[in-house]
Write an enzyme that holds these catalytic residues in place. Structure first.
Site, PDB file in Angstrom:
ATOM      1  N   CYS A   1       0.852  -1.188   0.000  1.00 23.31           N
ATOM      2  CA  CYS A   1       0.000   0.000   0.000  1.00 23.31           C
ATOM      3  C   CYS A   1       0.892   1.244   0.000  1.00 23.31           C
ATOM      4  CB  CYS A   1      -0.961  -0.060   1.180  1.00 23.31           C
ATOM      5  SG  CYS A   1      -2.247   1.200   1.184  1.00 23.31           S
TER       6      CYS A   1
ATOM      7  N   ASP B   1      -8.605  -3.009  -7.643  1.00 27.59           N
ATOM      8  CA  ASP B   1      -8.199  -2.064  -6.601  1.00 27.59           C
ATOM      9  C   ASP B   1      -8.609  -0.656  -7.028  1.00 27.59           C
ATOM     10  OD1 ASP B   1      -6.907  -0.363  -4.837  1.00 27.59           O
ATOM     11  OD2 ASP B   1      -5.021  -1.484  -4.858  1.00 27.59           O
TER      12      ASP B   1
ATOM     13  N   HIS C   1      -7.823  -4.255  -3.336  1.00 26.61           N
ATOM     14  CA  HIS C   1      -6.809  -3.643  -2.493  1.00 26.61           C
ATOM     15  C   HIS C   1      -6.706  -4.440  -1.189  1.00 26.61           C
ATOM     16  CE1 HIS C   1      -4.169  -0.322  -1.425  1.00 26.61           C
ATOM     17  NE2 HIS C   1      -4.712  -0.327  -0.220  1.00 26.61           N
TER      18      HIS C   1
END
Length: 263
Positions: free
Chosen positions: A126, A184, A215
């Site tokens: 991330c 995502d 995600h």
């Protein structure tokens, strides 16, 4: 390998003390080092388990607390609305230069360890994927894995939300592995294509994988975790790191020390 997972060091950085958690094989010997950046929540249970998995394959893994200027040392943010809001606010409250100096501090520390070979890699998840991408700009980082790195395409990391990561892609001399989830919403197709085109433009050495995942599909907690995809991605990561960083210099003492053996 049996590992040690309860060590930490408070490294001095230009912006203050930064707690860095160390995960490493218990067996004597020297192992490659990996700077591993977390999500916005810092060193959570899933991040610790990810670091432990990597250490168990023969790496010294150092995980810094990315918001050490903004949270008390040892702080972990929850995987809930409040934690998400707080983590996202911190992401743009810290200068990009501070993220970079944090990375350099960890890389320099890894080189001082007598159980590290000095061959260094980076990885992140991330926002940590973006931070690992920037860490790869250091010439001594030989291999980097970025899991669904956020904000590179938007140039929105750090204070002022105007980072220069895309501009500095040409500084990356090691090998890159980018892994993305096609479902995502944080990194849409046009964002992924923008970064890929930039990597192609500068002649970067990289591999690129887009999978059918959301995600946080690597996070082994919560509804978006995809264990099958995670296993595939671990194979890709370990192939890169073992090929570029090596397997270390395992001491023959390991077989004579049952408590700290390989298995």
């Amino acid at each position: 390998m049996i590992i040690k997972d309860n060590e930490f060091v408070d490294l001095q950085t230009p912006t203050g003390a930064m707690r860095t958690h160390i995960f490493r094989p218990a067996a004597p010997g020297k192992y490659p080092g990996v700077l591993m950046f977390s999500e916005i929540f810092q060193i959570t249970g899933p991040i610790r388990r990810t670091a432990a998995m990597l250490a168990g394959h023969g790496f010294v893994v150092a995980c810094p607390e990315i918001y050490h200027e903004l949270e008390p040392l040892g702080s972990v943010l929850a995987y809930d609305e409040e934690g998400t809001t707080r983590g996202n606010a911190h992401k743009t409250a810290k200068p990009v230069s501070a993220y970079d100096s944090d990375a350099r501090a960890v890389l320099d520390y890894l080189k001082t360890l007598d159980y590290c070979t000095g061959r260094l890699g980076a990885m992140g998840i991330c926002v940590g994927g973006h931070l690992a991408f920037r860490a790869a700009m250091n010439p001594d980082v030989l291999a980097t894995t970025c899991f669904y790195a956020t904000d590179i395409h938007k140039k929105s990391l750090g204070l002022g939300m105007n980072d220069n990561s895309l501009d500095r892609v040409g500084e990356i001399k090691g090998e890159l592995l980018h892994i993305w989830g096609r479902q995502d919403p944080h990194i849409p197709l046009e964002g992924r294509n923008l970064l890929k085109a930039r990597l192609e433009e500068v002649g970067a050495r990289f591999t690129w994988h887009e999978v059918n995942g959301q995600h946080a599909f690597m996070r082994d907690e919560g509804p978006r975790y995809d264990p099958a995809l995670a296993l595939q991605c671990w194979t890709l990561l370990l192939e890169l790191f073992h090929r570029r960083l090596g397997y270390g210099d395992l001491s023959t003492q390991a077989e004579a020390t049952p408590v700290e053996s390989r298995h």
